[in-house]
Scaffold this active site. Structure first.
Site, mmCIF file in Angstrom:
data_model
loop_
_atom_site.group_PDB
_atom_site.id
_atom_site.type_symbol
_atom_site.label_atom_id
_atom_site.label_comp_id
_atom_site.label_asym_id
_atom_site.label_seq_id
_atom_site.Cartn_x
_atom_site.Cartn_y
_atom_site.Cartn_z
ATOM 1 N N SER A 12 -20.842 0.015 52.448
ATOM 2 C CA SER A 12 -20.771 -1.126 51.545
ATOM 3 C C SER A 12 -19.608 -1.028 50.574
ATOM 4 O O SER A 12 -19.294 -2.006 49.914
ATOM 5 C CB SER A 12 -22.076 -1.260 50.755
ATOM 6 N N LYS B 165 -21.953 1.107 43.599
ATOM 7 C CA LYS B 165 -21.292 -0.184 43.696
ATOM 8 C C LYS B 165 -20.252 -0.278 42.587
ATOM 9 O O LYS B 165 -20.181 0.561 41.699
ATOM 10 C CB LYS B 165 -22.293 -1.348 43.518
#
EC number: 3.4.21.-
Lengths: 175, 202
Positions: free
Chosen positions: A43, A91
């Protein structure tokens, strides 16, 4: 006979003393100052794990920098997943409280980040389980700030806090 | 007379010499005293810092992984916990994911990560929560999403909780309160919710 027994007792005492000093200090250090973690998943490509499943990056997680929950837009942070508290996700911070973001795939087109929350996204849009899925996350879930890649050695680098230009918030909170 | 004169002259000289020598010796004496004092003070300071770090780390481990004493403020958990009560919180349930409905938990406030809130767990993930008040005609329900909990204070009239800011992620929970220490008149394990059960499992 008495001498060897005395030796064993002295060793056990020294071991216990060292144990009760070393273990709490080490645990506190790993919890409050810094620790190391392996990144899994795609991701955050291409910043982290560009090789996919062949080689996982190992990053240095800095707890000390986020002890007052101060993050900047563009920082790569690790946080407790809001959907699964046993898991930590890594993230990039896209927006802070008060900003308005243009979402990609969220049920609302524009979202204003509430107080005490941040908006995080993975760099690999479309392959990332991030705020576009679960909305803004509370700052209380913040775990650490990923500052450097430590392994593999050819990927030694400092992770820069850059915001991809197409993901700038629509409106920033006035200072 | 000359002898007396000589003595008169020599005495001040010897006195001056004596004072000079003593000053030199006392100067050295002061220097060595300072050095040992400094070394002693430095040593003591290092030892103090070492002990502080060691006990600080033990305190951190104890509170993070076992539990600690907490003082609660605010009216949102009356009558179970009054303002300025001192309670005992344990953190083992959080780490082993053993928080259950009806537990009183301490959690980080979702809108201010530096402050803590103290509420009761009404619903776990997947539960259906009745969010409309009993006087409403149309009943509305909310489902608690995965990884979240629904918190409510016991003092429903005076509590900002999940009815206001929605379910909060499980990761914000810090510990479970199970024992009250102060005031002594209320010493002991904490009571069940006075509001009855307001959830239904499907």
């Amino acid at each position: 006979m008495a001498q060897s027994q005395g030796w064993v007792r002295r060793y056990a005492k020294a071991f216990c003393k060292g144990f009760f000093v070393a273990v709490p200090v080490a645990v506190t250090f790993l919890d409050r100052v810094a620790c190391v973690a392996r990144v899994e998943g795609a991701s955050m490509q291409p910043s982290l794990n560009p090789g996919g499943s062949q080689s996982s990056d190992v990053v240095l997680l800095n707890h000390w920098k986020v002890r007052n929950f101060e993050v900047q837009r563009g920082d790569i942070v690790s946080l407790v997943s809001p959907k699964n508290p046993e898991q930590k996700i890594i993230k990039r911070v896209i927006a802070l409280e008060g900003d308005i973001v243009k979402t990609m795939g969220h049920k609302n087109r524009y979202v204003k980040v509430p107080r005490g929350h941040i908006w995080v996204e993975g760099d690999h849009h479309g392959h990332s389980f991030d705020s576009n899925s679960f909305g803004p996350v509370s700052l209380g879930l913040l775990h650490a700030h990923a500052t450097h890649i430590l392994w593999p050695p050819e990927r030694w680098q400092k992770l820069e806090s850059v915001l991809p230009p197409e993901r700038l918030p629509v409106q920033r909170e006035e200072e | 007379m000359s002898f007396m004169k000589l003595k008169a002259i020599s005495t001040p000289l010897t006195v001056i010499n004596f004072i000079n020598n003593n000053n030199k010796k006392s100067g050295q004496w002061w220097q060595s005293l300072h050095r040992t004092m400094l070394r002693g003070v430095l040593g003591k300071t290092f030892r103090l810092v070492g002990y502080t770090i060691q006990y600080g780390c033990i305190a951190h481990c104890a509170f993070e992984y076992v539990g600690g004493v907490v003082m609660c403020s605010g009216p949102s958990m009356e009558p179970t916990i009054q303002n300025s009560d001192i309670v005992f919180a344990e953190n083992l349930s959080r780490h082993f994911y053993g928080i259950q409905r009806g537990d009183i938990v301490i959690a980080k406030s979702p809108s201010d990560p530096k402050s803590n809130i103290c509420k009761r767990v009404i619903g776990l993930e997947g539960d259906k929560i009745l969010t409309s008040s009993p006087s409403d005609f149309f009943k509305s329900h909310n489902y608690v999403p995965t990884g979240h909990v629904w918190l409510e204070g016991d003092n429903l009239q005076n509590s900002t909780d999940s009815r206001y800011y929605g379910p909060i992620p499980y990761g914000l929970i810090r510990g479970r309160i199970f024992f009250k220490i102060w005031p002594l008149s209320d010493f002991g394990f904490l009571r069940d919710s006075p509001n009855g059960h307001r959830f239904s499992d499907d």
